[in-house]
Design an enzyme around this catalytic site. Structure first.
Site, PDB file in Angstrom:
ATOM      1  CG  ASP A  50      -1.901   1.344   1.332  1.00  0.00           C
ATOM      2  OD1 ASP A  50      -2.946   1.204   0.822  1.00  0.00           O
ATOM      3  OD2 ASP A  50      -1.460   2.422   1.742  1.00  0.00           O
ATOM      4  CE1 TYR A  55       0.321   8.030   2.586  1.00  0.00           C
ATOM      5  CE2 TYR A  55       0.890   5.907   1.863  1.00  0.00           C
ATOM      6  CZ  TYR A  55       0.182   6.676   2.574  1.00  0.00           C
ATOM      7  OH  TYR A  55      -1.107   6.320   3.054  1.00  0.00           O
ATOM      8  CE  LYS A  84      -3.969   4.969   0.916  1.00  0.00           C
ATOM      9  NZ  LYS A  84      -2.490   4.401   0.749  1.00  0.00           N
ATOM     10  CG  HIS A 117      -4.741   9.948   0.204  1.00  0.00           C
ATOM     11  ND1 HIS A 117      -3.391   9.942   0.100  1.00  0.00           N
ATOM     12  CD2 HIS A 117      -4.798   9.500   1.458  1.00  0.00           C
ATOM     13  CE1 HIS A 117      -2.778   9.464   1.017  1.00  0.00           C
ATOM     14  NE2 HIS A 117      -3.647   9.204   2.269  1.00  0.00           N
TER      15      HIS A 117
END
Length: 303
Positions: A50, A55, A84, A117
């Protein structure tokens, strides 16, 4: 069931796609560490990985996938990759455009699960309609949401065609989101836990420590096993080989009903992040967050 058998266990999503029940998260991990974590995770038996554009490590995850597959001889279809949509990419056309960059960074031809997200107000309905198109076009095998409360999730269900396959929420002993869990279960949406270990407050909880001592397990292992028995898909993050293995060593014991009730009673409904914590949450739906930036210079990967 041994550790490797457990990592192959799946749940069937509402569109028939099978998703591993325990995986590896890479939040707050730079590209270098993400690459090593993902590679080690795949070598140690993980199938679910994931990540997210937010990120700032999709490229590292992609490299880790490539190296992990090469090291194990597995194929792409043996993995389940979740990422996401970045808040700043929300909107119909921008969502359709954004997936191409994500696929390029991950060096993949499709995504197994693509999530919104956060529900950027004023945009998430159009965003979801674009996600539906990506699903129909075969660029993603399943679509879902993350951090959707019941009000926003009901609005999505009322105004779009495809029921999300997954709602990824902060879920741990300190924040159990019982109302959202109930809503998701009723709607046929799989709940997935981010931050499943709950940080220091959960990991130092004396009641969970007593349970861990009883089974000669760590507190983290007890919490992950609690998730497992509650049917929650779980993605604990670790960048260390030893903990990558330890977090999945939960299949040689079973919590009693009393143990489950004890952990259930710890709930404080205490979220670490929510809408008001972000600059994008305002009536105009303006998005001001940036993708996380890391120093991706080579580092020593060690426990």
């Amino acid at each position: 069931m041994n550790r490797l058998e457990g990592l192959e266990e799946t749940t069937t999503l509402n569109n028939g796609v099978k998703m591993p029940r325990l995986g590896l998260g890479v939040w707050k991990t730079d590209n270098t560490s993400a690459k090593e974590s993902v590679k080690e995770g795949i070598i140690k038996g993980y199938h679910l990985i994931d990540t997210a554009k937010q990120y700032g490590n999709e490229s590292g995850v992609g490299e880790g996938i490539k190296e992990g597959l090469a090291a194990t001889g597995m194929n792409r279809k043996d993995l389940f990759i979740t990422t996401k949509l970045f808040n700043g990419d929300q909107g119909y056309q921008s969502t359709l455009d954004a997936v191409n960059g994500t696929l390029e960074r991950l060096d993949l031809t499709y995504i197994d699960l693509y999530l919104i997200h956060w529900p950027v107000d004023g945009k998430y309905i159009d965003t979801w309609r674009a996600m539906e198109k990506l699903y129909h076009d075969g660029k993603v095998r399943a679509i879902g949401v993350s951090n959707f409360d019941n009000e926003r999730l009901q609005n999505l269900l009322d105004n779009t065609n495809i029921v999300p396959a997954v709602n990824q929420m902060e879920f741990n002993p300190i924040n159990q989101e019982k109302g959202i869990v109930e809503f998701n279960n009723h709607a046929g949406i799989q709940l997935e836990a981010w931050s499943p270990l709950g940080g220091g407050e959960a990991l130092s909880n004396p009641e969970i420590k007593k349970i861990a001592d009883k089974y000669s397990k760590s507190v983290a292992q007890v919490i992950i096993r609690w998730d497992w028995q509650k049917g929650i898909v779980t993605i604990p993050k670790s960048s260390h080989e030893k903990r990558i293995i330890q977090n999945s060593d939960i299949f040689d014991f079973k919590l009693s009903d009393d143990d489950i009730k004890t952990i259930d009673a710890i709930d404080k409904a205490k979220r670490s992040l929510w809408y008001d914590d972000f600059g994008w949450h305002n009536p105009e739906g303006q998005v001001v967050d940036a993708v996380d930036k890391w120093d991706d210079s080579p580092k020593n990967y060690k426990d």
